[in-house]
Every structure is written in C-alpha cells, then in structure tokens.
Scaffold this active site. Structure first.
Site, mmCIF file in Angstrom:
data_model
loop_
_atom_site.group_PDB
_atom_site.id
_atom_site.type_symbol
_atom_site.label_atom_id
_atom_site.label_comp_id
_atom_site.label_asym_id
_atom_site.label_seq_id
_atom_site.Cartn_x
_atom_site.Cartn_y
_atom_site.Cartn_z
ATOM 1 N N GLY A 135 82.287 83.636 45.212
ATOM 2 C CA GLY A 135 81.413 84.347 46.159
ATOM 3 C C GLY A 135 80.376 85.117 45.361
ATOM 4 N N THR A 136 79.316 84.425 44.993
ATOM 5 C CA THR A 136 78.380 85.009 44.014
ATOM 6 C C THR A 136 77.537 86.153 44.573
ATOM 7 O OG1 THR A 136 76.897 83.158 44.507
ATOM 8 C CG2 THR A 136 78.240 82.996 42.503
ATOM 9 N N ASN A 137 77.459 86.284 45.909
ATOM 10 C CA ASN A 137 76.734 87.443 46.456
ATOM 11 C C ASN A 137 77.431 88.728 46.031
ATOM 12 O OD1 ASN A 137 75.203 85.512 47.743
ATOM 13 N ND2 ASN A 137 76.096 85.840 49.759
ATOM 14 N N ASP A 138 78.737 88.811 46.332
ATOM 15 C CA ASP A 138 79.492 90.026 45.981
ATOM 16 C C ASP A 138 79.775 90.105 44.485
ATOM 17 O OD1 ASP A 138 79.475 91.115 48.442
ATOM 18 O OD2 ASP A 138 81.555 90.688 48.961
ATOM 19 N N LYS A 172 44.839 71.482 31.502
ATOM 20 C CA LYS A 172 43.451 71.017 31.590
ATOM 21 C C LYS A 172 42.964 70.479 30.250
ATOM 22 C CE LYS A 172 40.851 73.159 34.441
ATOM 23 N NZ LYS A 172 40.100 74.223 35.125
ATOM 24 N N ARG A 201 36.570 77.831 31.411
ATOM 25 C CA ARG A 201 37.618 77.691 32.429
ATOM 26 C C ARG A 201 38.997 77.959 31.836
ATOM 27 N NH1 ARG A 201 35.618 73.713 36.618
ATOM 28 N NH2 ARG A 201 33.659 72.880 35.868
ATOM 29 N N MET A 211 43.224 81.755 38.331
ATOM 30 C CA MET A 211 42.565 82.356 37.167
ATOM 31 C C MET A 211 41.072 82.048 37.214
ATOM 32 S SD MET A 211 45.412 82.012 34.196
ATOM 33 C CE MET A 211 45.654 80.299 34.504
ATOM 34 N N ARG A 244 87.464 81.022 55.525
ATOM 35 C CA ARG A 244 87.710 82.348 54.941
ATOM 36 C C ARG A 244 88.326 83.245 56.010
ATOM 37 N NH1 ARG A 244 82.718 85.840 52.836
ATOM 38 N NH2 ARG A 244 82.490 86.261 55.066
ATOM 39 N N HIS A 298 40.495 76.467 48.557
ATOM 40 C CA HIS A 298 41.568 77.315 48.037
ATOM 41 C C HIS A 298 42.699 77.433 49.057
ATOM 42 C CE1 HIS A 298 43.532 81.293 47.500
ATOM 43 N NE2 HIS A 298 43.536 80.906 46.241
ATOM 44 N N GLY A 312 43.053 78.153 41.530
ATOM 45 C CA GLY A 312 42.370 79.347 42.028
ATOM 46 C C GLY A 312 42.918 80.666 41.532
ATOM 47 N N ARG A 339 83.015 81.393 57.959
ATOM 48 C CA ARG A 339 83.265 82.845 58.043
ATOM 49 C C ARG A 339 83.831 83.167 59.420
ATOM 50 N NH1 ARG A 339 77.487 82.921 55.241
ATOM 51 N NH2 ARG A 339 77.329 81.306 56.814
ATOM 52 N N CYS A 341 80.120 79.476 46.999
ATOM 53 C CA CYS A 341 79.726 79.558 48.408
ATOM 54 C C CYS A 341 78.769 80.708 48.695
ATOM 55 C CB CYS A 341 80.956 79.664 49.304
ATOM 56 S SG CYS A 341 81.939 81.139 48.983
ATOM 57 N N GLU A 375 85.175 87.070 43.684
ATOM 58 C CA GLU A 375 83.965 87.867 43.924
ATOM 59 C C GLU A 375 84.047 89.242 43.267
ATOM 60 O OE1 GLU A 375 83.630 88.344 48.240
ATOM 61 O OE2 GLU A 375 85.755 87.805 48.363
ATOM 62 N N SER A 431 86.789 79.657 44.972
ATOM 63 C CA SER A 431 85.405 79.556 45.448
ATOM 64 C C SER A 431 84.698 80.836 45.024
ATOM 65 C CB SER A 431 85.379 79.418 46.974
ATOM 66 O OG SER A 431 84.042 79.306 47.406
ATOM 67 N N TYR A 474 81.937 71.547 43.499
ATOM 68 C CA TYR A 474 81.004 71.506 44.620
ATOM 69 C C TYR A 474 80.216 72.807 44.723
ATOM 70 C CZ TYR A 474 84.217 74.482 47.315
ATOM 71 O OH TYR A 474 85.003 75.524 47.746
ATOM 72 N N ARG A 508 44.522 66.040 36.908
ATOM 73 C CA ARG A 508 45.853 66.681 36.845
ATOM 74 C C ARG A 508 46.716 66.056 37.935
ATOM 75 N NH1 ARG A 508 43.729 72.589 39.028
ATOM 76 N NH2 ARG A 508 42.941 71.869 41.025
#
Length: 887
Positions: free
Chosen positions: A779-782, A26, A96, A107, A630, A468, A105, A574, A844, A758, A777, A864, A352
């Site tokens: 396996g970023t979850n595990d 602002k 302000r 702050m 897999r 708002h 809205g 899977r 993946c 993984e 590949s 990829y 803005r």
C-alpha cells in the site's frame, strides 16, 4: 580538447554527436538533414554543455565561448558570401533554442538578428526590396525587445493595430515601406521609454544578448512548468542554434510553413500542414495570421478560398512532398518540419518527431508496423503510456441536441465542458477549487501554460492547427478549438460575442476538439469504445510483459470497466466504500453507536446481506479471476455525521439523543487518525466486524457455486499490519469463519490470506509476517506517508517547493521514491521470499498506475500492479515497456 560548438556541416556533428544530449534535438536534426544533402541554411550549434557553463558563470557567456562564436560566424560568412554587420551584403542570423526533447514554444527564438539602422539600408539596396528590409527590421526589434529586453510584446502589437486602424487596412501585408519606417521609429521610441536606452545597434552585442536570452529561457517559468508536466530533468539544459537567415517575407514567391508527414490528430497518412505567403515562421506558429492549407484536398475539405501551396507553388510543393517522405523513412517516425521558400527556393529549417495525440500515435505506430518501417516492439516502446488517458474518457453524446454557437479548427481532439475563463491565472484558481473551466484566449502564449494545464479545454479566436495552442493542447491531451474567427473576445469586460450572443466569464460552454465546435451549455458524454488499432497495440504489449495488471475496484460498474480495459483481477476491493450507500450508512452508524457486543452483532447481521450481494456481483463479473478484498481499514469516526444538522438527522433516524451521538463521536475522536484505531487494530478490538466481512465473502462464494458461476479465489487482505502477532490472530479468525461456511454449505472453499505492507516496520519484519501470509500487497500511499512522515492530504502546501528546490525529483505520491520507499519494498520482497518462496507480491497504491513506478515494480520482482480502472491500459503498456530494452 573538448568541443563546445559544432558547425552543422562538420564531421563531428554528423558522426560523433548524432545523439541529442550534446547538440539538442534541433541541432542534431539540422546536422542530419545536412548529411542527407538537403538544403539547410548554414549555421552552428552551441552545445548543452555551454548552458551549464553559462549558469556557473553567473549567467554570463564565458570569454572563450564568445571567441569560438566569432570563429564559427566566419565559417558561415565564407559559405554564404555575406558578412555579419556588413554595409554592402549583411549576414542576418536566427538564434533558436534546441533542448534534447521538443518543448514547443517554451523557449525563445529571435529572427533577423544583425539588422540595425545601417544594415537595413544595405539589405534594402542588395535585395531591391525596401519593404521587405523594413518589415524584417521591425520584426527583429519586436522579437529582440520582447525576448532580450523584457518589453511585453503586446505594446508593439498595439502600435501595429493602431497604425492599421488609422490607415484603414486589416492585414500587416497591406502596410507599405513608409508605414514600416514610421512604425520602426515608434518601436525604437518605445524601447527607449521602457529601458531608458537606445535599441542596440552593435550586431555582436545583439548576438551575445540573444544567445544569453535563449539560455535564460531554459529557467523561465513556462519552461519549468513544461518540464515538470513532462518529467524533463532540469539539469539537461538547452543548446542554441545560430543559423543564416532565409526569408519567406520577400514577396509573392516567398513563403514559410509547417508540415507533418501524417495527420497529428488522427494519424492518417497524408501530408498535413499550413503555410503563409510573404511571411516569416513566427507568423504561422504564433497564430498572428490564420494560415492557408498546404494541400488542395485539405483546402477543399475546409471550404477555404485562399489557394493551397499545392496550387500556388506547385514545383516547390512537389519538392517538399518528396523531402517529407524521405525524412519519415529516414527517421522511421512521423516528422514535424519547418520550411521557408525564398524566391522559389526551398530551405529546410527543422525536422523533429511530431507531437501527436494518443489516438494518432497508436494509429501511426500500428500503420508503420504494417508498412514494415518499425517492429512490434518498437511500436510498443514508442507510445507514452500516460497519453492513453486521453483515449479512455468520455466523448460528447451525439444523440443530444446541441446549441452550436461557433466553429473553429479542430486543433486537438476530445471534448470538455466548463466555466469560461479569460486568463491562465483564473483557470488555475478555479481548478484549485475543483471547478472545471475552459480557457478562452485570442491566442495562447507560452506564458499561459499553467492555465492550459489547469483548464479542461482551450478555445482561441486566432491561430491554425499548428499554432502554440494546438501543439501544446495535443501534447497535454486537452481538447482545443483554434482559429475561431467568428468570436470577438473582450478581455476588459470578460466576455466574448458571437453574432448577437454574449458569453460571459463563468458561463458554461462545451468544446469539441474533434469537430471544432463551440456549444453553449453543458453536453452529456458517452463512454469511449476501445477497438481496432488500440486493441492491436495492447495485444502486442501483453505479449511482451511479465507483470500482471489488476484493478482497484469495489463496485460492479468499475469492475466491468476494469475488465473491458483488460484487468486480470482485482488487486484492491475496499470494503468500506460499500458502506457509504444511503441504506447501509444508517446501519453502519447504528453498529458504531452500539454500546455492547451483542448490539453490534445484531446490526452486523443486517449489514451482512448487503456485503454478500456486493461480492456476488463482483465475483460474477471477474469470472474466476483473483479478487483481493481488503477488510475494513479506516477509523470508525469517518462513518459518523460531522455537522449538528447531520447529527440531528441520525439521532432522529436511530431514535437516540443528539447528546449520545456527540459523546460517541468524542470517544472515537483521535488526534492523528491515520496512525490511530484503524486497519487490523479494528479487527483486534472488534473481531465481530471482520468476522461479518469474511462471512459475506465466503457466503458469496457459496452463492456463486450454487449459480454455477466460475469461482474466484478470494485473497483476504488484512490492513495496517506491523507485527506477525496481528496477522496470526486475524488469520485464525478468517480460517474459523471459512470453516463455518464450508460446514454450513458442505462445500470446499479455496482462499488466500495476506496483508498490506504499508508501514516501515512491516517491511523490515517481512520475514516474520510472511509465516502467516500467502501474499503481500504494498500500500504505497500509506507507506510513502509513514516513511517520509508526510501527510498526503497536507503535502500539497509544500511539495512543489521541495520539487522546485530539487529536494525531490518528483512528487513521491505520484512516482515511487525508489531510494527510500522503494528500498523498503525491496527489503520486504527479499525477506518475505526467504520465508516463503510461493509468496505472491503486488502493489495497490496510486503508484500502480504510474509508468515509472511500474518499471520499478518490475525490477523489484513483483507479480502484479493494481490501479484504477481507467489506468489499466496505461499499466499494461508500461508493464510491457518495463520488460523491453530501452534504446
């Protein structure tokens, strides 16, 4: 000497600090508008650095800052020829917030500061307008009490509503001078009752209290929630803008409004906005009065009776139109502008980059390339990939008959069905129980943000297109219908009425935010069509990216969607998901319950045709693109029945006893199945399972060749490998199976064998594993679970506490932890590539659809990313942005 406060017209504000980092958005834009020669009320910005000092000083303004504020006030006094606290010609100011990025809205704002029992009389005399002076004072008491003294605003609203009822009027504007005098007394009595103190009369105490309150609002619950939802760092802080007041509530020649240079919902190039005669800015954005249209065309289209600004203030309207055009060309973006008209003089209070829907963002970006305002690169960089989600989900089926019970303003596009709730907390509670809901409010306030995020859609009875509710819903991608004046909401009895229809909490309604319709009951949806501007932008994005984008998919339906959204292959198919079909699960359970190798082999023969047909369907759709399959990953007990009733049903179906099934379930039970007998460990213990799956893949290829379908090159992925020995053994199994099928059909099959990285050990021993792998590949979850030692299924109980306490910047299951998990990925990439230069690298896990994780993948040298079908366009755009220089 370090500078902490900047006058809007100072050279330093204009020259050195055009970035938002010091002045906030602002303050920076006010200085810029001043530089352009626009009418901006004089004022100054207290920089974001002071916010940091404020918190370090135990939430108090340092003495030297107070002295600097007084000096800056003197400059405003000189410019405006008014004096702060003066009893002849008093200066009033607004206070302000001004964060680096717009947080509408979230702050606090205070207007008309500097009024007290004495200065209000001076203002009345100076303007010869007692009603205006008293109206301004009651507004100030209400805002200051709510923001600084923490008295709930509804107490004041109730007093006004009761006063209007007693007098028999509907609108605030119908109250006269004596009414406001009575209400001011009531307001001050309320303050004394709630705080045990008189309302502050010292104007400097008022000012320092207001500045402190704005800094404190940076750490309010609503601001923290908004920052979390929009990934805004908590250490940025906010600036504070103190500005000379101009008044839109001085009578019929005064007004206030909000305008967009283009339609923020559709992106169409025409002036869009609302205004109110004889009002202040908060009246428009807070939704306490339903505003009027700025253009004649908009008024006619809406069939509204009240005059548009174009009709009631034609000269001022033309000035505004010219300024809006100039600002858009200057900033090269759609602008959201706040303005005030004081006695026919136009003042610019803010500009803005306007919040917009994903659909309008894309149209605006593509149109601005056509208009030669921006380049294709700028257009691609400008779109937030996460917002594309809102374009990719179903809309209401137009063919279905709908029971429309009310209509309001189409404030944020999209459609949603859910149970009616009347509080933000209830919306959140139902969301946690996986129950879709629609949040219904008279008007939303920033305190409702958690419920707005939890709800599938938002419906309000008050407020306009720039209220708002509308602004926040558009930013979140939630459908919203606002200003639905025909519905009467009863919070106490938890219902709303439309004519003779009563809708109770828990009833299901549907809202269409594109048309402003409220429909009783649930309405079916249709899939979105992607074309035109979206396709054009995505084609530009594809020319800038290096990372390929694949999809996680194992059904023909998902595979088709993935291809339509531009997937360049399947990065994770899977196979276990294929087993849960009603016919197959019986065979899978029979296989698991078999006690001998021969029995298992017989059942696997029956499963084989199902797996083969699945792969044939997927390979046909992918038409020569790569498909990573897999092999079976989860522990076997996941396929077995859980309840006694289910066990009885399986026993009956398989003609074995309840006891035998129970014994087998107990045999397979594991204390920690995530780290138990799963992944490649199943392949080592039960090689016949992996043999069947590989045979199904290769038989499917033979069938596709027979049908003259363009052949895919399957990538067979062995999960949960931690040693080179595991992949060495199982690669031989794959190769042996391929040879059998090639011999049987007299064909040559091309395929790759790789693994999912993984486990931390696999990343560290990537050099050895790469000897037997054609691809990795991640396996970023595990990998995230095993790196942190955190169960993803249980982490929800404490992850928020970790983010709150700044242990984690973000949930590591949403965005890759670059310093830990990311480091392991880099190690695996480097060591794997040393062993095998041709090693293909991908990801993946869920992170494959997260823009910040995709940026990391690009830097780490992956080939990829793979994500869910609906995230494919998100990933394509994020991959392009990862390859383009940031501003």
């Amino acid at each position: 000497m370090e500078k902490f406060i900047f006058n809007f017209n100072s050279k330093k504000s204009k020259k050195n600090f055009n970035s938002n980092k010091i002045l906030g958005g602002k303050g920076s834009n006010l200085a810029e508008m001043g530089k352009l020669g626009l009418s901006v009320p004089p004022g100054f910005t207290i920089s974001t650095k002071v916010c940091d000092l404020f918190y370090k000083s135990k939430k108090k303004l340092p003495t030297f800052i107070i002295k600097l504020v007084k000096k800056e006030l003197e400059i405003i006094e000189k410019t405006s020829k008014k004096k702060f606290g003066d009893l002849t010609n008093p200066l009033l100011v607004s206070v302000r917030s001004g964060a680096r990025v717009s947080m509408p809205g979230m702050m606090d704002t205070i207007l008309n500061l500097g009024l007290n029992d004495k200065t209000v009389r001076a203002l009345s005399k100076k303007t010869s307008n007692p009603r205006f002076a008293l109206d301004s004072y009651r507004r100030f008491i209400q805002m200051y009490s709510s923001v600084v003294l923490n008295i709930e605003s509804y107490h004041f609203e109730d007093l006004i509503e009761n006063y209007k009822l007693t007098k028999g009027v509907m609108m605030d504007t119908e109250l006269d001078q004596s009414d406001w005098q009575g209400l001011i007394k009531n307001f001050k009595d309320l303050v004394k009752k709630e705080t045990k103190k008189e309302f502050p009369q010292n104007v400097f105490d008022q000012l320092y209290g207001a500045i402190s309150a704005v800094f404190l609002s940076w750490e309010s619950k609503r601001a923290k929630t908004y920052r979390k939802l929009n990934s805004i760092p908590g250490d940025w802080g906010t600036a504070v803008n103190v500005q000379s007041m101009v008044f839109g509530n001085m009578g019929k020649n005064s007004a206030t409004g909000v305008a967009f240079t283009r339609n923020p919902s559709t992106g169409e190039k025409f002036l869009f906005g609302e205004y109110l005669i004889n009002a202040q800015g908060e009246d428009v954005v807070a939704g306490t009065r339903t505003p009027q249209y700025i253009t004649k065309k908009a008024r006619i289209n809406a069939k509204a009776k009240e005059s548009s600004m174009e009709e009631s203030m034609p000269k001022v309207y033309l000035q505004l139109k010219k300024i809006l055009s100039r600002l858009e060309k200057h900033y090269k973006d759609m602008q959201d502008v706040e303005f005030t008209v004081e006695n026919n003089k136009l003042w610019m209070l803010q500009t803005r980059s306007g919040k917009r829907t994903a659909k309008s963002a894309i149209k605006i970006a593509v149109d601005m390339v056509k208009e030669k305002l921006i380049s294709k690169k700028e257009a691609v960089i400008r779109i937030d990939p996460n917002t594309l989600d809102t374009l990719l989900h179903p809309t209401l089926d137009e063919k279905v008959e709908k029971k429309i019970i009310a209509t309001g303003l189409p404030a944020s596009p999209g459609a949603a069905s859910g149970k009616v709730v009347f509080s933000a907390d209830e919306a959140q509670r139902l969301n946690e129980m996986m129950q879709d809901n629609i949040l219904v409010r008279i008007e939303t306030s920033p305190e409702d943000i958690h419920g707005m995020h939890a709800a599938k859609g938002i419906l309000t009875s008050r407020g306009g297109m720039t209220s708002h509710a509308a602004v926040v819903a558009r930013g979140m991608g939630r459908p919203c219908v606002s200003g639905t004046t025909e519905i009467n909401i009863d919070y106490v009895n938890k219902n709303f009425k439309v004519g003779n229809i009563t809708v109770k909490e828990g009833d299901i309604i549907t809202i269409d935010g594109s048309k402003g319709e409220i429909i009783f009951g649930e309405v079916p949806t249709v899939q979105p069509e992607i074309s035109g501007d979206f396709s054009k932008l995505m084609s530009w994005a594809d020319t800038f990216r290096k990372l390929k984008v694949r999809s996680n998919s194992e059904t023909p339906e998902d595979t088709k969607i993935a291809r339509e959204f531009g997937a360049e292959g399947i990065g994770l198919c899977r196979t276990e998901h294929m087993f849960f079909d009603e016919e197959r699960i019986v065979l899978v359970r029979q296989m698991i319950l078999s006690k001998t190798y021969e029995d298992r082999k017989q059942v696997l023969k029956k499963i084989l045709p199902y797996q083969k047909n699945d792969f044939v369907e997927i390979f046909k759709i992918m038409n020569g693109l790569p498909v990573t399959v897999r092999l079976l990953d989860p522990p076997l007990h996941e396929f077995l029945p859980k309840t006694d009733k289910d066990i009885d049903d399986v026993a009956k179906e398989l003609k074995i006893t309840h006891k035998d099934i129970k014994m087998r379930i107990n045999e397979l039970h594991e204390q920690n199945p995530m780290l138990g007998h799963r992944g490649c460990r199943l392949g080592i213990s039960f090689p016949e399972i992996y043999h069947m799956q590989c045979k199904a893949i290769f038989e499917a290829l033979a069938e596709c060749k027979k049908q003259k379908v363009k052949l895919v090159i399957p990538e067979i992925m062995i999960p949960l490998v931690s040693t080179a020995a595991e992949i060495k053994i199982l690669r031989k199994l794959v190769e042996k199976t391929a040879q059998e099928v090639q011999k049987k059909h007299s064909i040559k099959i091309k395929y790759y064998v790789g693994t999912m990285i993984e486990l931390p050990r696999a990343a560290l021993r990537a050099n050895d594993i790469a000897k037997f792998a054609d691809f990795f590949s991640f396996g970023t979850n595990d990998l995230t679970q095993t790196t942190f030692g955190i169960s993803r299924d249980d982490a929800g109980k404490f992850l928020n506490d970790y983010v709150e306490n700044k242990i984690f910047n973000k949930d590591p299951f949403i965005s890759i932890d670059e310093r830990g998990v990311g480091e392991l990925i880099k190690i695996a990439v480097e060591r794997g590539k040393v062993q095998k230069k041709s090693l293909k690298l991908g990801i993946c896990g869920e992170h494959g659809g997260d823009p910040s994780s995709i940026e990391f993948c690009a830097k780490a040298g992956l080939n990829y990313v793979s994500c869910s079908p609906y995230r494919v366009p998100v990933a394509r755009l994020a991959a392009a942005q990862a390859n383009l220089p940031k501003k």
